[in-house]
Write an enzyme that holds these catalytic residues in place. Structure first.
Site, short mmCIF file in Angstrom:
data_model
loop_
_atom_site.label_atom_id
_atom_site.label_comp_id
_atom_site.label_asym_id
_atom_site.label_seq_id
_atom_site.Cartn_x
_atom_site.Cartn_y
_atom_site.Cartn_z
N LYS A 55 0.82 -1.22 0.00
CA LYS A 55 0.00 0.00 0.00
C LYS A 55 0.85 1.27 0.00
O LYS A 55 0.34 2.35 -0.27
CB LYS A 55 -1.02 -0.01 1.14
CG LYS A 55 -0.51 0.33 2.48
CD LYS A 55 -1.70 0.61 3.36
CE LYS A 55 -1.28 0.76 4.78
NZ LYS A 55 -2.42 1.01 5.66
N ASP A 56 2.13 1.15 0.28
CA ASP A 56 3.00 2.33 0.26
C ASP A 56 3.79 2.45 -1.03
O ASP A 56 4.61 3.36 -1.17
CB ASP A 56 3.99 2.27 1.43
CG ASP A 56 3.27 2.31 2.78
OD1 ASP A 56 2.21 2.95 2.87
OD2 ASP A 56 3.77 1.68 3.73
N ARG B 34 -8.42 8.04 3.28
CA ARG B 34 -9.36 6.94 3.00
C ARG B 34 -10.13 6.53 4.26
O ARG B 34 -11.35 6.39 4.25
CB ARG B 34 -8.56 5.73 2.47
CG ARG B 34 -9.37 4.45 2.31
CD ARG B 34 -8.46 3.27 1.95
NE ARG B 34 -7.50 3.00 3.01
CZ ARG B 34 -7.75 2.26 4.10
NH1 ARG B 34 -8.92 1.70 4.24
NH2 ARG B 34 -6.83 2.08 5.02
N ARG B 35 -9.41 6.37 5.38
CA ARG B 35 -10.09 5.99 6.62
C ARG B 35 -10.98 7.13 7.10
O ARG B 35 -12.10 6.93 7.53
CB ARG B 35 -9.04 5.64 7.70
CG ARG B 35 -8.32 4.33 7.40
CD ARG B 35 -7.14 4.09 8.33
NE ARG B 35 -6.49 2.81 8.04
CZ ARG B 35 -5.21 2.56 8.29
NH1 ARG B 35 -4.44 3.48 8.83
NH2 ARG B 35 -4.69 1.38 8.00
N ARG C 69 0.37 10.39 13.20
CA ARG C 69 1.45 9.90 12.36
C ARG C 69 2.47 9.17 13.20
O ARG C 69 2.39 9.12 14.41
CB ARG C 69 2.11 11.07 11.60
CG ARG C 69 1.18 11.67 10.55
CD ARG C 69 1.81 11.82 9.18
NE ARG C 69 2.84 10.86 8.90
CZ ARG C 69 4.01 11.16 8.35
NH1 ARG C 69 4.30 12.41 8.06
NH2 ARG C 69 4.88 10.23 8.09
N ARG D 28 2.10 5.47 17.38
CA ARG D 28 0.66 5.74 17.32
C ARG D 28 -0.06 5.12 18.51
O ARG D 28 -0.95 5.73 19.10
CB ARG D 28 0.08 5.18 16.01
CG ARG D 28 0.65 5.87 14.79
CD ARG D 28 -0.06 5.45 13.53
NE ARG D 28 0.80 5.59 12.36
CZ ARG D 28 0.39 5.44 11.12
NH1 ARG D 28 -0.86 5.15 10.87
NH2 ARG D 28 1.23 5.58 10.12
N CYS E 70 -0.30 10.43 -4.80
CA CYS E 70 0.11 10.63 -3.40
C CYS E 70 -1.02 10.15 -2.50
O CYS E 70 -1.88 9.40 -2.89
CB CYS E 70 0.47 12.07 -3.16
SG CYS E 70 -0.89 13.20 -3.44
N1 LIG Z 1 0.75 3.60 6.22
C1 LIG Z 1 1.70 2.89 6.98
C2 LIG Z 1 1.58 1.42 6.83
N2 LIG Z 1 1.98 0.79 5.73
C3 LIG Z 1 1.75 -0.56 5.86
C4 LIG Z 1 1.18 -0.75 7.10
C5 LIG Z 1 0.84 -2.08 7.64
C6 LIG Z 1 -0.16 -2.87 6.91
C7 LIG Z 1 0.13 -3.29 5.51
O1 LIG Z 1 1.11 -4.00 5.23
O2 LIG Z 1 -0.68 -2.93 4.66
C8 LIG Z 1 1.06 0.50 7.73
C9 LIG Z 1 0.54 0.81 9.07
C10 LIG Z 1 -0.94 1.06 9.13
O3 LIG Z 1 -1.57 1.54 8.17
O4 LIG Z 1 -1.53 0.80 10.19
#
Ligand SMILES: NCc1[nH]cc(CCC(=O)O)c1CC(=O)O
Length: 313
Positions: free
Chosen positions: A83-84, A131-132, A149, A155, A242
């Site tokens: 997702k990143d 999104r959340r 963050r 967190r 982004c």
């Molecule tokens: N944005 C940060 C991030 N990138 C991946 C994860 C963990 C979960 C994954 O592998 O998708 C997280 C933490 C989160 O969103 O809680």
């Protein structure tokens, strides 16, 4: 092959290290005698931790240094949370392997309340994800959403300090860090559609490095790959570059792929949703078709507004 070394460029957050070590362990198990080393690095995203991501230029900040290391030959692969991973890669690099997905859902984490529905009117919820945020606001306009963050551990300590009544994190990250007991409820895809690729780990390398690509091949997971391909194709057509208020989630039943997606205004005032079902061979075209449907139904205007609001000054 026995004298081959694979060097993994990795960030140093506990989650990034977990993921890099997971790939290290699996590579060594698949190829006895292969040496696999970690090359820990600091990225811009790790340094700028106090500004909302959308304002500092998005998720690409976490991968650029790792990519430079691979292009310079200081490292051979980089392990990412899917997702990143931005939709585009620098010339010569690409995402070659997607490993088996962990639970893709979002987690509701709180020290006082068992679920989203339990939260009293006006509660403070921590998340920096648009999104959340948009999905929470749509269901619970009374909630106060505050930025949150930092690494998963940071967190959680902000939650424990009492700064929030609840926070939302990915189930996958909490499980990987052995923090599963902090999850009070996993949000269903209907409650909060996951992010593109959430819960999956992907591996990037130089595209001309065939030896490394062959070594990585046994780590690929077919079902996860098809699901994430559909989700990413959707995101790519939306030009979700982004940090964006986009959810995209595919499930596979036999050979049938079911892709759901949404684009929402961060304030929860508008949301455009859609879905597609089709044979898994069409994963990418389904993603593109669904993106076009969403764009035609109002997503274009929503995204335009979000990008303008985030434009670097
Ligand atoms: N944005 C940060 C991030 N990138 C991946 C994860 C963990 C979960 C994954 O592998 O998708 C997280 C933490 C989160 O969103 O809680």
């Amino acid at each position: 092959m026995l004298d081959k070394i694979i060097r993994i460029a990795t960030r140093q957050s506990p989650l990034a290290l977990w993921q890099a070590q997971y790939v290290q362990t699996r590579l060594m198990a698949c190829h006895p005698g292969l040496q696999v080393e970690l090359v820990p690095m600091v990225t811009k995203g790790d340094i700028i931790l106090d500004t909302p991501l959308a304002k500092v230029g998005g998720k690409g900040l976490f991968v650029k240094e790792l990519e430079l290391a691979m292009l310079d030959g200081r490292a051979d692969i980089a392990v990412h949370s899917m997702k990143d991973v931005p939709v585009e890669f620098p010339e010569g690099l690409g995402l070659v392997t997607i490993c088996e997905r962990e639970d893709p859902r979002d987690a509701f984490v709180s020290n006082h309340y068992a679920s989203l529905a339990d939260l009293p009117h006006g509660s403070i919820v921590g998340t920096s994800s648009l999104r959340r945020q948009c999905q929470l606001r749509q269901k619970r306009p009374d909630l106060q959403i505050r930025d949150l963050r930092g690494n998963v551990g940071t967190r959680l300590s902000k939650l424990d300090n009492g700064e929030y009544d609840a926070i939302i994190l990915a189930v996958a990250g909490l499980k990987r860090l052995g923090l599963e007991d902090r999850i009070r409820a996993a949000l269903t895809p209907e409650e909060c559609l996951p992010a593109v690729g959430q819960g999956a780990v992907g591996i990037e390398c130089r595209l001309d490095d065939q030896i490394t690509r062959d070594l990585l091949a046994p780590l690929a997971h077919r079902e996860t790959t098809l699901r994430v391909q559909a989700e990413r194709a959707m995101n790519m057509r939306l030009e979700g570059g982004c940090q964006v208020p986009i959810g995209s989630y595919a499930e596979l039943e036999g050979n049938e792929l079911w892709l759901r997606a949404l684009v929402g205004a961060p304030d929860g005032s508008q949301m455009v949703c859609g879905e597609r079902r089709g044979p898994s061979e069409n994963a990418e075209s389904m993603g593109v078709d669904l993106a076009e449907e969403l764009l035609a139904n109002g997503a274009r205007e929503i995204l335009h507004e979000v990008y303008q609001g985030n434009a670097p000054k």
